[in-house]
Structure formats: C-alpha cells, structure tokens
Design a protein around this motif. Structure first.
Motif, PDB file in Angstrom:
ATOM      1  N   THR A 119       0.845  -1.084   0.099  1.00 39.22           N
ATOM      2  CA  THR A 119      -0.071  -0.076   0.016  1.00 39.22           C
ATOM      3  C   THR A 119       0.940   1.345   0.038  1.00 39.22           C
ATOM      4  O   THR A 119       1.906   1.410   0.718  1.00 39.22           O
ATOM      5  CB  THR A 119      -1.025   0.053   1.186  1.00 39.22           C
ATOM      6  N   TYR A 120       0.502   2.132  -0.811  1.00 39.75           N
ATOM      7  CA  TYR A 120       1.321   3.536  -0.917  1.00 39.75           C
ATOM      8  C   TYR A 120       0.082   4.411  -0.932  1.00 39.75           C
ATOM      9  O   TYR A 120      -0.849   4.429  -1.004  1.00 39.75           O
ATOM     10  CB  TYR A 120       1.870   3.683  -2.163  1.00 39.75           C
ATOM     11  N   ASP A 121       0.754   5.797  -0.404  1.00 41.50           N
ATOM     12  CA  ASP A 121      -0.098   6.946  -0.498  1.00 41.50           C
ATOM     13  C   ASP A 121       0.782   8.133  -0.846  1.00 41.50           C
ATOM     14  O   ASP A 121       1.286   8.908   0.086  1.00 41.50           O
ATOM     15  CB  ASP A 121      -0.915   7.149   0.965  1.00 41.50           C
ATOM     16  N   LYS A 122       1.395   7.931  -2.025  1.00 42.69           N
ATOM     17  CA  LYS A 122       2.263   8.878  -2.442  1.00 42.69           C
ATOM     18  C   LYS A 122       2.212   9.282  -3.829  1.00 42.69           C
ATOM     19  O   LYS A 122       1.638   8.356  -4.614  1.00 42.69           O
ATOM     20  CB  LYS A 122       3.691   8.459  -2.135  1.00 42.69           C
ATOM     21  N   ILE A 123       2.705  10.470  -4.257  1.00 44.68           N
ATOM     22  CA  ILE A 123       2.474  11.028  -5.752  1.00 44.68           C
ATOM     23  C   ILE A 123       3.569  10.199  -6.355  1.00 44.68           C
ATOM     24  O   ILE A 123       4.852  10.088  -5.938  1.00 44.68           O
ATOM     25  CB  ILE A 123       2.507  12.504  -5.812  1.00 44.68           C
ATOM     26  N   VAL A 124       3.176   9.866  -7.653  1.00 43.91           N
ATOM     27  CA  VAL A 124       4.185   9.102  -8.562  1.00 43.91           C
ATOM     28  C   VAL A 124       4.375   9.893  -9.886  1.00 43.91           C
ATOM     29  O   VAL A 124       3.403  10.628 -10.327  1.00 43.91           O
ATOM     30  CB  VAL A 124       3.732   7.673  -8.774  1.00 43.91           C
ATOM     31  N   ARG A 125       5.302   9.744 -10.571  1.00 48.51           N
ATOM     32  CA  ARG A 125       5.422  10.227 -11.976  1.00 48.51           C
ATOM     33  C   ARG A 125       4.382   9.767 -12.791  1.00 48.51           C
ATOM     34  O   ARG A 125       3.686   8.650 -12.633  1.00 48.51           O
ATOM     35  CB  ARG A 125       6.764   9.638 -12.601  1.00 48.51           C
ATOM     36  N   TYR A 173       1.592  16.458  -1.311  1.00 48.93           N
ATOM     37  CA  TYR A 173       2.079  15.116  -1.719  1.00 48.93           C
ATOM     38  C   TYR A 173       3.499  15.522  -2.268  1.00 48.93           C
ATOM     39  O   TYR A 173       4.511  14.771  -1.894  1.00 48.93           O
ATOM     40  CB  TYR A 173       1.267  14.396  -2.589  1.00 48.93           C
ATOM     41  N   LEU A 174       3.634  16.567  -2.797  1.00 50.85           N
ATOM     42  CA  LEU A 174       5.135  16.724  -3.569  1.00 50.85           C
ATOM     43  C   LEU A 174       5.811  17.233  -2.524  1.00 50.85           C
ATOM     44  O   LEU A 174       7.131  16.890  -2.577  1.00 50.85           O
ATOM     45  CB  LEU A 174       4.919  17.884  -4.821  1.00 50.85           C
ATOM     46  N   ASP A 175       5.545  17.729  -1.388  1.00 52.11           N
ATOM     47  CA  ASP A 175       6.479  18.278  -0.386  1.00 52.11           C
ATOM     48  C   ASP A 175       6.858  17.150   0.226  1.00 52.11           C
ATOM     49  O   ASP A 175       8.075  17.096   0.688  1.00 52.11           O
ATOM     50  CB  ASP A 175       5.388  18.952   0.477  1.00 52.11           C
ATOM     51  N   THR A 176       6.104  15.892   0.596  1.00 52.39           N
ATOM     52  CA  THR A 176       6.468  14.705   1.209  1.00 52.39           C
ATOM     53  C   THR A 176       7.500  14.005   0.255  1.00 52.39           C
ATOM     54  O   THR A 176       8.357  13.448   0.823  1.00 52.39           O
ATOM     55  CB  THR A 176       5.072  14.040   1.454  1.00 52.39           C
ATOM     56  N   LYS A 177       6.969  14.087  -0.911  1.00 54.29           N
ATOM     57  CA  LYS A 177       7.938  13.418  -1.969  1.00 54.29           C
ATOM     58  C   LYS A 177       9.330  13.989  -2.047  1.00 54.29           C
ATOM     59  O   LYS A 177      10.357  13.404  -2.147  1.00 54.29           O
ATOM     60  CB  LYS A 177       7.336  13.294  -3.248  1.00 54.29           C
ATOM     61  N   LEU A 178       9.559  15.416  -1.887  1.00 52.18           N
ATOM     62  CA  LEU A 178      10.484  15.856  -1.940  1.00 52.18           C
ATOM     63  C   LEU A 178      11.749  15.578  -0.687  1.00 52.18           C
ATOM     64  O   LEU A 178      12.703  15.228  -1.089  1.00 52.18           O
ATOM     65  CB  LEU A 178      10.355  17.907  -1.783  1.00 52.18           C
ATOM     66  N   ASP A 179      10.955  15.488   0.608  1.00 52.89           N
ATOM     67  CA  ASP A 179      11.641  14.921   1.626  1.00 52.89           C
ATOM     68  C   ASP A 179      12.279  13.622   1.310  1.00 52.89           C
ATOM     69  O   ASP A 179      13.255  13.108   1.752  1.00 52.89           O
ATOM     70  CB  ASP A 179      10.564  14.963   2.903  1.00 52.89           C
ATOM     71  N   GLU A 180      11.306  12.863   0.541  1.00 53.53           N
ATOM     72  CA  GLU A 180      11.817  11.265   0.417  1.00 53.53           C
ATOM     73  C   GLU A 180      12.947  11.237  -0.609  1.00 53.53           C
ATOM     74  O   GLU A 180      13.789  10.602  -0.592  1.00 53.53           O
ATOM     75  CB  GLU A 180      10.464  10.688  -0.129  1.00 53.53           C
ATOM     76  N   GLU A 181      12.677  12.061  -1.668  1.00 52.00           N
ATOM     77  CA  GLU A 181      13.894  12.340  -2.680  1.00 52.00           C
ATOM     78  C   GLU A 181      15.140  12.847  -2.119  1.00 52.00           C
ATOM     79  O   GLU A 181      16.363  12.319  -2.362  1.00 52.00           O
ATOM     80  CB  GLU A 181      13.405  13.067  -4.012  1.00 52.00           C
ATOM     81  N   VAL A 182      15.044  13.882  -1.272  1.00 47.93           N
ATOM     82  CA  VAL A 182      16.332  14.449  -0.805  1.00 47.93           C
ATOM     83  C   VAL A 182      17.072  13.415   0.375  1.00 47.93           C
ATOM     84  O   VAL A 182      18.228  13.458   0.212  1.00 47.93           O
ATOM     85  CB  VAL A 182      15.840  15.667   0.198  1.00 47.93           C
ATOM     86  N   LYS A 183      16.129  12.795   1.017  1.00 43.29           N
ATOM     87  CA  LYS A 183      16.738  11.461   1.869  1.00 43.29           C
ATOM     88  C   LYS A 183      17.446  10.498   0.881  1.00 43.29           C
ATOM     89  O   LYS A 183      18.612  10.103   1.254  1.00 43.29           O
ATOM     90  CB  LYS A 183      15.509  10.889   2.462  1.00 43.29           C
ATOM     91  N   GLU A 184      16.912  10.285  -0.223  1.00 43.99           N
ATOM     92  CA  GLU A 184      17.464   9.363  -1.029  1.00 43.99           C
ATOM     93  C   GLU A 184      18.760   9.887  -1.760  1.00 43.99           C
ATOM     94  O   GLU A 184      19.804   9.239  -1.753  1.00 43.99           O
ATOM     95  CB  GLU A 184      16.592   8.966  -2.322  1.00 43.99           C
ATOM     96  N   PHE A 185      18.781  11.190  -1.761  1.00 42.87           N
ATOM     97  CA  PHE A 185      19.993  11.737  -2.236  1.00 42.87           C
ATOM     98  C   PHE A 185      21.107  11.653  -1.272  1.00 42.87           C
ATOM     99  O   PHE A 185      22.511  11.273  -1.547  1.00 42.87           O
ATOM    100  CB  PHE A 185      19.745  13.342  -2.897  1.00 42.87           C
ATOM    101  N   HIS A 186      20.700  11.900  -0.065  1.00 39.15           N
ATOM    102  CA  HIS A 186      21.725  11.973   1.006  1.00 39.15           C
ATOM    103  C   HIS A 186      22.462  10.266   1.196  1.00 39.15           C
ATOM    104  O   HIS A 186      23.490  10.285   1.571  1.00 39.15           O
ATOM    105  CB  HIS A 186      20.765  12.215   2.458  1.00 39.15           C
ATOM    106  N   GLU A 187      21.434   9.415   0.921  1.00 39.92           N
ATOM    107  CA  GLU A 187      21.978   8.113   0.988  1.00 39.92           C
ATOM    108  C   GLU A 187      22.839   7.736  -0.261  1.00 39.92           C
ATOM    109  O   GLU A 187      23.922   7.105   0.031  1.00 39.92           O
ATOM    110  CB  GLU A 187      20.773   7.050   1.111  1.00 39.92           C
ATOM    111  N   ASP A 188      22.446   8.223  -1.351  1.00 38.92           N
ATOM    112  CA  ASP A 188      23.208   7.565  -2.660  1.00 38.92           C
ATOM    113  C   ASP A 188      24.144   8.657  -3.285  1.00 38.92           C
ATOM    114  O   ASP A 188      25.084   8.125  -4.022  1.00 38.92           O
ATOM    115  CB  ASP A 188      22.188   7.155  -3.651  1.00 38.92           C
ATOM    116  N   ASN A 189      24.011  10.123  -3.091  1.00 37.45           N
ATOM    117  CA  ASN A 189      24.810  10.962  -3.514  1.00 37.45           C
ATOM    118  C   ASN A 189      25.049  10.870  -5.110  1.00 37.45           C
ATOM    119  O   ASN A 189      26.312  10.801  -5.689  1.00 37.45           O
ATOM    120  CB  ASN A 189      26.085  11.138  -2.804  1.00 37.45           C
ATOM    121  N   ASN A 190      24.024  10.796  -5.900  1.00 34.78           N
ATOM    122  CA  ASN A 190      24.244  10.535  -7.455  1.00 34.78           C
ATOM    123  C   ASN A 190      23.392  11.694  -8.183  1.00 34.78           C
ATOM    124  O   ASN A 190      22.558  12.162  -7.682  1.00 34.78           O
ATOM    125  CB  ASN A 190      23.966   8.983  -7.726  1.00 34.78           C
TER     126      ASN A 190
END
Length: 102
Positions: A3-9, A36-53
C-alpha cells in the motif's frame, strides 16, 4: 499487496500495467498535490543523502519544477529566481562556512 499513499511520476501507472500488475490510483487537485510533492521532496532528498548521485538530484529537480508549476510558476521562473539570488547573494561554489557573526 503493498500500500502506498504517495505521488508518482505520470508514467508509473502505465509501467505497472505493462508489468501485468493491478493497481489503484486517484487524481488530486493541485492544492492537494503540493502537500504530496512536499512529502515526496523529503523522500527524494533523503535518497540523495543516501546515494549522492545525479539520478537522485534529477528527481529532486523534477519535484521542484512540479512544485513551482503547481504554485503558478514556470521552470523558467524558478531558474531565473535561482540566477537572481545567485547574482545578489552568490552561489555555494567557494565552500564558505559561516561560524560566527560579531
């Protein structure tokens, strides 16, 4: 079933369908999408912090462009504002760390 509750491409439903999977989606208003985009931004920034790519940076940029659009601004508006601020305050190229102001 996950189950998801998030905005997707925009093409994600088609990609899921092409994989032969079933899914539920719904469309929200621009005002709701901002949250939803605000939440997604947090998610993507977190992923950037983890992967730095570059891919994660591109995801962050896509969300920023989407947020700008939902707020009534174009990509050019956002890029021009960025340049305006860079001209007035500079960028982050010199790696300056402020430690104290007296």
């Amino acid at each position: 079933m996950k189950t998801y509750d998030k905005i997707v491409r925009d093409k994600i439903p088609q990609i899921i369908d092409n994989a032969g999977k079933k899914f539920d989606i719904h469309i929200v208003s621009d005002d709701e999408a901002i949250s939803y985009l605000d939440t997604k931004l947090d998610e993507e920034v977190k992923e950037f912090h983890e992967d730095n790519n570059l891919e994660e940076l591109a995801d962050v940029m896509e969300i920023l462009f989407s947020l700008a659009k939902k707020m009534g601004y174009s990509e050019d508006d956002l890029l021009n504002k960025r340049l305006e601020k860079k001209e007035s305050n500079g960028g982050f190229d010199k790696n300056i760390i402020l430690t104290k102001v007296y």
